[in-house]
Design a protein around this motif. Structure first.
Motif, mmCIF file in Angstrom:
data_model
loop_
_atom_site.group_PDB
_atom_site.id
_atom_site.type_symbol
_atom_site.label_atom_id
_atom_site.label_comp_id
_atom_site.label_asym_id
_atom_site.label_seq_id
_atom_site.Cartn_x
_atom_site.Cartn_y
_atom_site.Cartn_z
ATOM 1 N N LEU A 50 0.877 -1.172 0.000
ATOM 2 C CA LEU A 50 0.000 0.000 0.000
ATOM 3 C C LEU A 50 0.905 1.209 0.000
ATOM 4 O O LEU A 50 1.733 1.376 0.900
ATOM 5 C CB LEU A 50 -0.911 0.027 1.230
ATOM 6 C CG LEU A 50 -1.692 1.344 1.410
ATOM 7 C CD1 LEU A 50 -2.672 1.557 0.259
ATOM 8 C CD2 LEU A 50 -2.410 1.366 2.743
ATOM 9 N N SER A 52 0.825 5.323 0.140
ATOM 10 C CA SER A 52 -0.098 6.366 0.543
ATOM 11 C C SER A 52 0.518 7.745 0.379
ATOM 12 O O SER A 52 1.687 7.950 0.702
ATOM 13 C CB SER A 52 -0.492 6.152 2.009
ATOM 14 O OG SER A 52 -1.374 7.156 2.437
ATOM 15 N N HIS A 68 0.078 -6.086 4.502
ATOM 16 C CA HIS A 68 0.714 -5.358 3.404
ATOM 17 C C HIS A 68 1.942 -4.610 3.916
ATOM 18 O O HIS A 68 1.997 -4.202 5.071
ATOM 19 C CB HIS A 68 -0.246 -4.308 2.831
ATOM 20 C CG HIS A 68 -1.348 -4.856 2.016
ATOM 21 N ND1 HIS A 68 -2.308 -5.697 2.512
ATOM 22 C CD2 HIS A 68 -1.654 -4.675 0.713
ATOM 23 C CE1 HIS A 68 -3.166 -6.018 1.562
ATOM 24 N NE2 HIS A 68 -2.792 -5.399 0.455
ATOM 25 N N THR A 101 -1.258 -1.023 -4.260
ATOM 26 C CA THR A 101 -2.444 -0.185 -4.187
ATOM 27 C C THR A 101 -1.977 1.207 -3.783
ATOM 28 O O THR A 101 -1.266 1.362 -2.792
ATOM 29 C CB THR A 101 -3.446 -0.723 -3.146
ATOM 30 O OG1 THR A 101 -3.790 -2.069 -3.498
ATOM 31 C CG2 THR A 101 -4.695 0.136 -3.099
ATOM 32 N N ALA A 137 -6.805 3.055 -4.805
ATOM 33 C CA ALA A 137 -7.873 2.994 -3.812
ATOM 34 C C ALA A 137 -8.693 4.265 -3.966
ATOM 35 O O ALA A 137 -8.132 5.359 -4.031
ATOM 36 C CB ALA A 137 -7.285 2.908 -2.408
ATOM 37 N N VAL A 167 -8.012 -2.157 0.221
ATOM 38 C CA VAL A 167 -6.854 -2.675 -0.512
ATOM 39 C C VAL A 167 -7.102 -4.033 -1.169
ATOM 40 O O VAL A 167 -6.287 -4.479 -1.973
ATOM 41 C CB VAL A 167 -5.592 -2.753 0.380
ATOM 42 C CG1 VAL A 167 -5.206 -1.366 0.854
ATOM 43 C CG2 VAL A 167 -5.770 -3.709 1.534
#
Length: 168
Positions: A50, A52, A68, A101, A137, A167
């Motif tokens: 993931l 971000s 993750h 993601t 996402a 996710v």
């Protein structure tokens, strides 16, 4: 490689687009939370990732998501430098075949520059680094609402499940 630290300060009264300041001349870094086994998950090429946008968002995700690897970048375009080249930190991660993601702030839906930065990130992950699948996402929210805001909308006991749905 060893840990590197980049000082970042939140502005009390932001002006324009800047909400945070970093020292002039410091090299941008990817944010990799160090607790809860995250460094081991980053190193494990079998783990999905993931990514971000935002430091707070990255740490919020790492607090709840333990299957993750969690990696962040300081802002929509701060994963790159020198005219759009990925930060050197990308070379330290085995992206090959991994599902990634990407969670951008909600303004990806209304801000063309954010959308374009996300598209360039996806292209680099797939083409340059061989990520298996890169997906986005979709965060319900407005303007600069990020992953931390998305999680804060749920009671603490339901945040992990909310993030896992995002996710998966």
């Amino acid at each position: 490689s060893g840990s590197r630290v980049l000082e970042q300060r939140k502005l009390g009264h932001p002006t324009g687009a800047a909400k945070y300041l970093t020292p002039s001349g410091d090299r941008l870094l990817l944010v990799t939370p160090q607790g809860q086994g995250n460094p081991e998950r980053v190193a494990d090429s079998r783990r999905p990732i993931l990514m971000s946008e935002g430091t707070k968002q990255t740490y919020a995700a790492a607090s709840y998501l333990h299957d993750h690897a969690v990696i962040g970048f300081l802002g929509a375009q701060a994963w790159a430098h020198d005219g759009g080249r990925p930060l050197p930190d990308f070379e330290e991660i085995d992206w090959e075949g991994r599902t990634v993601t990407v969670a951008m702030d909600a303004d990806i839906a209304t801000n063309l520059a954010v959308w374009e930065a996300a598209k360039r990130l996806k292209d680099h992950l797939e083409v340059t680094y061989g990520a298996g699948e890169v997906r986005f996402a979709v965060l319900a929210g407005e303007n600069k609402d990020g992953l931390d805001d998305f999680l804060a909308q749920a009671p603490v006991a339901k945040r992990r499940a909310r993030l896992e749905r995002l996710v998966d």
